[in-house]
Design an enzyme around this catalytic site. Structure first.
Site, PDB file in Angstrom:
ATOM      1  N   ARG A 167       8.015  -3.328   8.261  1.00 24.87           N
ATOM      2  CA  ARG A 167       7.251  -3.277   6.844  1.00 24.87           C
ATOM      3  C   ARG A 167       5.695  -2.687   7.021  1.00 24.87           C
ATOM      4  O   ARG A 167       5.162  -2.920   8.256  1.00 24.87           O
ATOM      5  CB  ARG A 167       7.010  -4.612   6.480  1.00 24.87           C
ATOM      6  CG  ARG A 167       8.171  -5.132   5.870  1.00 24.87           C
ATOM      7  CD  ARG A 167       7.889  -6.299   4.988  1.00 24.87           C
ATOM      8  NE  ARG A 167       6.738  -7.347   5.366  1.00 24.87           N
ATOM      9  CZ  ARG A 167       6.297  -8.309   4.652  1.00 24.87           C
ATOM     10  NH1 ARG A 167       7.177  -8.702   3.440  1.00 24.87           N
ATOM     11  NH2 ARG A 167       5.481  -9.159   4.906  1.00 24.87           N
ATOM     12  N   THR A 206       1.374  -1.271   2.045  1.00 27.79           N
ATOM     13  CA  THR A 206       2.208  -1.179   1.155  1.00 27.79           C
ATOM     14  C   THR A 206       3.229  -2.088   1.020  1.00 27.79           C
ATOM     15  O   THR A 206       4.270  -2.238   0.052  1.00 27.79           O
ATOM     16  CB  THR A 206       2.868   0.331   1.194  1.00 27.79           C
ATOM     17  OG1 THR A 206       3.661   0.442   2.239  1.00 27.79           O
ATOM     18  CG2 THR A 206       1.977   1.230   1.186  1.00 27.79           C
ATOM     19  N   ASP A 236       5.101 -14.877  10.625  1.00 26.20           N
ATOM     20  CA  ASP A 236       5.629 -13.625  10.850  1.00 26.20           C
ATOM     21  C   ASP A 236       6.661 -13.881  12.037  1.00 26.20           C
ATOM     22  O   ASP A 236       6.305 -14.432  13.069  1.00 26.20           O
ATOM     23  CB  ASP A 236       4.587 -12.679  11.549  1.00 26.20           C
ATOM     24  CG  ASP A 236       5.408 -11.343  11.785  1.00 26.20           C
ATOM     25  OD1 ASP A 236       6.367 -11.124  12.455  1.00 26.20           O
ATOM     26  OD2 ASP A 236       4.729 -10.372  11.165  1.00 26.20           O
ATOM     27  N   ASP A 261       6.762 -11.879  15.407  1.00 24.72           N
ATOM     28  CA  ASP A 261       5.791 -12.108  15.981  1.00 24.72           C
ATOM     29  C   ASP A 261       5.805 -13.494  16.897  1.00 24.72           C
ATOM     30  O   ASP A 261       5.746 -13.667  18.141  1.00 24.72           O
ATOM     31  CB  ASP A 261       4.213 -12.228  15.454  1.00 24.72           C
ATOM     32  CG  ASP A 261       3.888 -10.783  15.173  1.00 24.72           C
ATOM     33  OD1 ASP A 261       4.311  -9.810  15.705  1.00 24.72           O
ATOM     34  OD2 ASP A 261       2.911 -10.668  14.388  1.00 24.72           O
TER      35      ASP A 261
HETATM   36  O1  LIG Z   1      11.638  -8.469   2.434  1.00 25.70           O
HETATM   37  P1  LIG Z   1      10.492  -7.900   3.131  1.00 25.70           P
HETATM   38  O2  LIG Z   1       9.129  -7.773   2.295  1.00 25.70           O
HETATM   39  O3  LIG Z   1      11.150  -6.416   3.602  1.00 25.70           O
HETATM   40  O4  LIG Z   1      10.073  -8.554   4.529  1.00 25.70           O
HETATM   41  C1  LIG Z   1      11.183  -8.867   5.443  1.00 25.70           C
HETATM   42  C2  LIG Z   1      10.917  -8.405   6.640  1.00 25.70           C
HETATM   43  O5  LIG Z   1       9.791  -8.572   7.402  1.00 25.70           O
HETATM   44  C3  LIG Z   1      10.065  -9.030   8.501  1.00 25.70           C
HETATM   45  O6  LIG Z   1      10.020  -7.936   9.448  1.00 25.70           O
HETATM   46  P2  LIG Z   1       8.772  -7.090  10.073  1.00 25.70           P
HETATM   47  O7  LIG Z   1       8.559  -5.838   9.028  1.00 25.70           O
HETATM   48  O8  LIG Z   1       7.731  -8.039  10.036  1.00 25.70           O
HETATM   49  O9  LIG Z   1       9.336  -6.514  11.490  1.00 25.70           O
HETATM   50  P3  LIG Z   1       9.484  -7.451  12.840  1.00 25.70           P
HETATM   51  O10 LIG Z   1      10.787  -8.074  12.428  1.00 25.70           O
HETATM   52  O11 LIG Z   1       9.537  -6.516  13.963  1.00 25.70           O
HETATM   53  O12 LIG Z   1       8.408  -8.378  12.896  1.00 25.70           O
HETATM   54  C4  LIG Z   1      11.242  -9.796   8.567  1.00 25.70           C
HETATM   55  O13 LIG Z   1      12.048  -9.822   9.687  1.00 25.70           O
HETATM   56  C5  LIG Z   1      12.232  -8.933   7.574  1.00 25.70           C
HETATM   57  O14 LIG Z   1      12.937  -8.063   8.282  1.00 25.70           O
HETATM   58  O1  LIG Z   2       7.012 -14.497   5.515  1.00 24.54           O
HETATM   59  C1  LIG Z   2       7.273 -13.474   5.944  1.00 24.54           C
HETATM   60  C2  LIG Z   2       7.430 -12.305   5.160  1.00 24.54           C
HETATM   61  C3  LIG Z   2       8.180 -11.139   6.006  1.00 24.54           C
HETATM   62  N1  LIG Z   2       8.205 -11.441   7.270  1.00 24.54           N
HETATM   63  C4  LIG Z   2       8.123 -12.369   8.195  1.00 24.54           C
HETATM   64  O2  LIG Z   2       8.222 -12.338   9.310  1.00 24.54           O
HETATM   65  N2  LIG Z   2       7.429 -13.262   7.343  1.00 24.54           N
HETATM   66 MG   LIG Z   3       7.160  -9.129  11.761  1.00 25.64          MG
END
Ligand SMILES: O=P(O)(O)OC[C@H]1O[C@H](OP(=O)(O)OP(=O)(O)O)[C@H](O)[C@@H]1O
Ligand SMILES: O=c1cc[nH]c(=O)[nH]1
Ligand SMILES: [Mg+2]
Length: 216
Positions: free
Chosen positions: A109, A113, A208, A211
């Site tokens: 994400r 945005t 997160d 992370d």
């Molecule tokens: O419903 P959304 O608003 O799209 O958010 C959900 C997404 O956010 C996180 O990924 P992130 O973009 O943080 O990537 P990561 O798993 O690499 O941390 C999570 O693992 C989902 O894929």
């Molecule tokens: O709470 C949240 C939302 C999106 N992605 C995450 O990892 N945590």
């Molecule tokens: Mg993430």
């Protein structure tokens, strides 16, 4: 008959336990990763009920012939981890479905945005007919990422009715978007939380997931 998306929150003590561990901000990354693996295992166990295709046959026990049911090896089974955080659920999912093929999808994400962008897509141009897909993504927040994943799958021949999603924390905006577009879908989640904060994080959530799982 109108189809309605089904959302299951399995009332399983192990799922509740590992959710509590994952939510706790004091949980160190190594234990957070273990909690995700356990949640992946038990959510997959719940999700494959009445979804894994079986065949009826007979086996010979040491004493007699006996009817037996096996997972049908002819029907393709696919697991899609949504990177990064979905990788943490994948390990547990694989203990339940060791023979499934793994197709990785990397989505991230934009922090401003909240729109997802794709940096890795290992999907084939077309999946085989009748392929069953289990998507692993621990967080369903705005729904942008899971909607992008579903669009990539359905454009390559996947029937949404054959898809099951496992997540740890699901928020109403994501569930709403999924249910409008994919009424035949089944979602298995450890909890449905209240909503999102102004930065798109699920509240109370667990922070997160990517992370925390990878210590970044
Ligand atoms: O419903 P959304 O608003 O799209 O958010 C959900 C997404 O956010 C996180 O990924 P992130 O973009 O943080 O990537 P990561 O798993 O690499 O941390 C999570 O693992 C989902 O894929
Ligand atoms: O709470 C949240 C939302 C999106 N992605 C995450 O990892 N945590
Ligand atoms: Mg993430």
């Amino acid at each position: 008959m109108t189809l309605q998306m089904r959302i299951y929150v399995p009332p399983h003590p192990l799922i509740k336990h590992w959710l509590g561990v994952a939510r706790d901000a004091q949980t160190p990354p190594v234990l957070f990763k273990s909690a995700m693996t356990e949640l992946g295992r038990w959510l997959t166990y719940e999700a494959v009920r009445e979804w894994l295709p079986t065949i009826e046959t007979t086996v010979q026990t040491p004493l007699a012939d006996c009817p037996a049911t096996f997972v049908n090896p002819e029907v393709p089974l696919v697991v899609v981890p949504i990177l990064r955080a979905g990788l943490a659920l994948l390990e547990g999912a694989q203990t339940v479905m060791p023979l499934a093929s793994i197709y990785h999808l990397g989505l991230v994400r934009d922090e401003e945005t909240l729109e997802p962008s794709c940096y890795l897509n290992k999907f084939p141009a077309q999946f085989k007919e009748q392929t069953r897909v289990l998507i692993c993504d621990p967080m369903l927040a705005t729904g942008g990422s899971i909607m992008a994943a579903m669009a990539e799958l359905t454009s390559r021949g996947i029937d949404p009715a054959l898809v099951r999603i496992i997540s740890v924390v699901a928020a109403p905006p994501a569930l709403q978007r999924l249910s409008v577009t994919y009424p035949g879908l089944n979602v298995y989640t450890a909890t449905i939380d209240e909503g999102l904060n102004s930065h798109g994080y699920i509240v109370p959530g667990l922070g997160d997931a990517g992370d925390r799982a990878f210590g970044t």
